[in-house]
Design a protein around this motif. Structure first.
Motif, PDB file in Angstrom:
ATOM      1  N   ALA A  54     -54.500 -13.006 -16.284  1.00 38.65           N
ATOM      2  CA  ALA A  54     -54.859 -14.119 -15.404  1.00 38.65           C
ATOM      3  C   ALA A  54     -56.343 -14.106 -15.140  1.00 38.65           C
ATOM      4  N   GLN A  55     -56.957 -15.290 -15.129  1.00 38.78           N
ATOM      5  CA  GLN A  55     -58.377 -15.411 -14.888  1.00 38.78           C
ATOM      6  C   GLN A  55     -58.614 -16.160 -13.581  1.00 38.78           C
ATOM      7  N   PRO A  56     -59.635 -15.761 -12.835  1.00 39.74           N
ATOM      8  CA  PRO A  56     -59.923 -16.444 -11.586  1.00 39.74           C
ATOM      9  C   PRO A  56     -60.445 -17.847 -11.834  1.00 39.74           C
ATOM     10  N   SER A  57     -60.215 -18.743 -10.870  1.00 35.81           N
ATOM     11  CA  SER A  57     -60.651 -20.131 -11.020  1.00 35.81           C
ATOM     12  C   SER A  57     -62.130 -20.290 -10.756  1.00 35.81           C
ATOM     13  N   SER A  58     -62.754 -19.358 -10.071  1.00 35.83           N
ATOM     14  CA  SER A  58     -64.180 -19.411  -9.813  1.00 35.83           C
ATOM     15  C   SER A  58     -64.739 -18.003  -9.826  1.00 35.83           C
ATOM     16  N   GLY A  59     -66.073 -17.914  -9.883  1.00 33.21           N
ATOM     17  CA  GLY A  59     -66.690 -16.605  -9.966  1.00 33.21           C
ATOM     18  C   GLY A  59     -66.635 -16.075 -11.387  1.00 33.21           C
ATOM     19  N   PRO A  60     -67.004 -14.805 -11.588  1.00 36.85           N
ATOM     20  CA  PRO A  60     -67.016 -14.237 -12.944  1.00 36.85           C
ATOM     21  C   PRO A  60     -65.627 -14.166 -13.553  1.00 36.85           C
ATOM     22  N   THR A  61     -65.563 -14.366 -14.859  1.00 33.16           N
ATOM     23  CA  THR A  61     -64.306 -14.212 -15.579  1.00 33.16           C
ATOM     24  C   THR A  61     -64.047 -12.726 -15.805  1.00 33.16           C
ATOM     25  N   VAL A  62     -62.876 -12.282 -15.409  1.00 34.31           N
ATOM     26  CA  VAL A  62     -62.525 -10.864 -15.536  1.00 34.31           C
ATOM     27  C   VAL A  62     -61.827 -10.625 -16.878  1.00 34.31           C
ATOM     28  N   ILE A  63     -62.294  -9.613 -17.608  1.00 35.18           N
ATOM     29  CA  ILE A  63     -61.650  -9.197 -18.850  1.00 35.18           C
ATOM     30  C   ILE A  63     -61.338  -7.715 -18.739  1.00 35.18           C
ATOM     31  N   THR A  64     -60.056  -7.375 -18.805  1.00 37.81           N
ATOM     32  CA  THR A  64     -59.656  -5.970 -18.766  1.00 37.81           C
ATOM     33  C   THR A  64     -59.532  -5.459 -20.199  1.00 37.81           C
TER      34      THR A  64
ATOM     35  N   ASP B 105     -73.136  -1.273 -18.321  1.00 35.29           N
ATOM     36  CA  ASP B 105     -74.124  -0.589 -17.490  1.00 35.29           C
ATOM     37  C   ASP B 105     -75.420  -1.380 -17.347  1.00 35.29           C
ATOM     38  N   LYS B 106     -75.798  -2.110 -18.373  1.00 35.53           N
ATOM     39  CA  LYS B 106     -77.068  -2.817 -18.373  1.00 35.53           C
ATOM     40  C   LYS B 106     -76.952  -4.281 -17.951  1.00 35.53           C
ATOM     41  N   GLY B 107     -75.771  -4.700 -17.551  1.00 34.46           N
ATOM     42  CA  GLY B 107     -75.591  -6.043 -17.020  1.00 34.46           C
ATOM     43  C   GLY B 107     -75.533  -7.149 -18.054  1.00 34.46           C
ATOM     44  N   PHE B 108     -75.320  -6.791 -19.319  1.00 33.99           N
ATOM     45  CA  PHE B 108     -75.271  -7.821 -20.362  1.00 33.99           C
ATOM     46  C   PHE B 108     -74.051  -8.727 -20.194  1.00 33.99           C
ATOM     47  N   PHE B 109     -72.922  -8.143 -19.805  1.00 37.28           N
ATOM     48  CA  PHE B 109     -71.729  -8.960 -19.566  1.00 37.28           C
ATOM     49  C   PHE B 109     -71.900  -9.814 -18.313  1.00 37.28           C
ATOM     50  N   ALA B 110     -72.459  -9.225 -17.277  1.00 40.68           N
ATOM     51  CA  ALA B 110     -72.673  -9.969 -16.037  1.00 40.68           C
ATOM     52  C   ALA B 110     -73.554 -11.181 -16.265  1.00 40.68           C
ATOM     53  N   ALA B 111     -74.535 -11.048 -17.161  1.00 42.13           N
ATOM     54  CA  ALA B 111     -75.429 -12.167 -17.465  1.00 42.13           C
ATOM     55  C   ALA B 111     -74.693 -13.317 -18.139  1.00 42.13           C
ATOM     56  N   GLU B 112     -73.540 -13.016 -18.725  1.00 45.42           N
ATOM     57  CA  GLU B 112     -72.714 -14.041 -19.376  1.00 45.42           C
ATOM     58  C   GLU B 112     -71.609 -14.536 -18.449  1.00 45.42           C
ATOM     59  N   GLY B 113     -71.645 -14.123 -17.195  1.00 43.29           N
ATOM     60  CA  GLY B 113     -70.619 -14.552 -16.244  1.00 43.29           C
ATOM     61  C   GLY B 113     -69.306 -13.825 -16.407  1.00 43.29           C
ATOM     62  N   LEU B 114     -69.373 -12.602 -16.899  1.00 40.46           N
ATOM     63  CA  LEU B 114     -68.161 -11.818 -17.160  1.00 40.46           C
ATOM     64  C   LEU B 114     -68.138 -10.563 -16.298  1.00 40.46           C
ATOM     65  N   GLN B 115     -66.960 -10.182 -15.882  1.00 38.59           N
ATOM     66  CA  GLN B 115     -66.747  -8.899 -15.231  1.00 38.59           C
ATOM     67  C   GLN B 115     -65.778  -8.111 -16.109  1.00 38.59           C
ATOM     68  N   VAL B 116     -66.319  -7.142 -16.830  1.00 35.63           N
ATOM     69  CA  VAL B 116     -65.523  -6.360 -17.765  1.00 35.63           C
ATOM     70  C   VAL B 116     -65.046  -5.085 -17.079  1.00 35.63           C
ATOM     71  N   LYS B 117     -63.738  -4.857 -17.120  1.00 39.00           N
ATOM     72  CA  LYS B 117     -63.134  -3.653 -16.559  1.00 39.00           C
ATOM     73  C   LYS B 117     -62.539  -2.865 -17.717  1.00 39.00           C
ATOM     74  N   ALA B 118     -63.202  -1.771 -18.051  1.00 42.48           N
ATOM     75  CA  ALA B 118     -62.788  -0.985 -19.213  1.00 42.48           C
ATOM     76  C   ALA B 118     -62.158   0.321 -18.774  1.00 42.48           C
TER      77      ALA B 118
END
Length: 313
Positions: free
Chosen positions: A20-30, A47-60
């Motif tokens: 499930a993806q949130p309707s607003s804010g960063p898109t979460v990818i597990t 660590d370097k914020g490359f995903f955050a710059a693309e509007g992504l929140q990666v949970k690895a």
């Protein structure tokens, strides 16, 4: 139970197992990712914020299991997973609806080896006749490489028994005598050589499949359809991290202890694969086809694999 339910739903053409993806804010990818050298750029991008710059929140979450990464995607437990290429192609060929988002790296000399214990009398693959060789999963490139080498030497391709063992357990099963040898990649390869005195009797990056594509990130077809924009952003961020990793090999080594159990002194000795600098995964189709053809030739696929639906773009 959830995995079986989702597999049944997928078989019936139903949905509801995707992340499930949130309707607003960063898109979460597990993401499920094994503790190996291939996944360093992923962690650098986080660590370097490359995903955050693309509007992504990666949970690895690190996955140390054997063969479970593909299942976690198909079952909907995670949105994405790193998998060796043979495992993901096996799932795809069985109609499980996986898509390849990116290939992370190709093997270089010494990065994956068949190791035996320090007291073993084995000096070649032929010396493992009828014995057990620990591999990552029932479908992995090591099996292709070993069978290819056996054929080239005029030996039966079924000379050796392959036993799936989770990577962190390779040292234990080798030291305990449960297997005669292990097919092991870094960082565990370096650990076993350093701590157990293990030695190599075969380099899997040699021979017919020299420089093979190691693996990459996969998602379900359903997740790909619903999250095209997010996945394009993921590819761009991973490319940026890959370029950084290739330019800073020392940082690749210092990153390993942050998401693995490997200590810094071992991480400093690992062999780093060649990270692939492309966001267009379809450009790598010839290499994937080479692996797919070998899978059929060496008994890991019972018919040719049509790659038309395998790639994300």
């Amino acid at each position: 139970m959830k995995l079986r339910t989702c597999l049944l739903l997928l078989a019936l053409g139903a949905s509801g197992c995707g992340g499930a993806q949130p309707s607003s804010g960063p898109t979460v990818i597990t993401i499920s990712n094994p503790a190996n050298v291939s996944n360093v750029p992923l962690h650098l991008a986080m660590d370097k914020g490359f995903f955050a710059a693309e509007g992504l929140q990666v949970k690895a979450d690190v996955d140390l299991g054997s063969g479970s990464t593909v299942e976690s995607v198909v079952g909907g437990q995670v949105d994405m997973a790193w998998s060796n290429l043979v495992s993901s192609l096996t799932a795809y060929s069985k109609g499980l609806g996986v898509k390849l988002v990116a290939i992370t790296d190709t093997a270089v000399s010494g990065s994956q080896q068949v190791l035996v214990g320090k007291d073993s009398t084995a000096r070649s693959l032929a010396d493992l006749k009828g014995k057990k060789l620990a591999v990552l999963s029932p479908a992995t490139v090591c099996i292709l490489n070993v069978r290819s080498a056996l054929k080239a030497q005029g030996l039966p391709v079924d000379l050796i028994q392959f036993t799936p063992v989770a990577p962190p357990e390779h040292a234990n099963v080798l030291e305990g005598g449960e297997v005669a040898a292990t097919c092991t990649s870094d960082p565990f390869r370096s650990l076993m050589i350093e701590k157990l005195g293990a030695r190599s009797i075969y380099d899997t990056s040699s021979g017919e499949l020299q420089g093979y594509a190691v693996g990459g990130y996969i998602v379900s077809a359903e997740f790909a359809q619903k999250n095209a924009k997010a996945l394009a952003g993921f590819q761009r961020a991973l490319l940026k991290a890959t370029q950084y990793a290739n330019a800073h090999p020392d940082e690749v080594r210092t990153s390993l202890p942050k998401f693995t159990t490997i200590k810094a002194e071992i991480a400093g000795k690992v062999i780093i694969n060649k990270y692939l600098e492309t966001a267009d995964v379809t450009a790598l189709k010839p290499e994937v086809q080479r692996i797919a053809d070998a899978m059929q030739a060496y008994g890991l696929a019972d018919k040719p694999i049509n790659l038309s639906g395998y790639f994300l773009n």
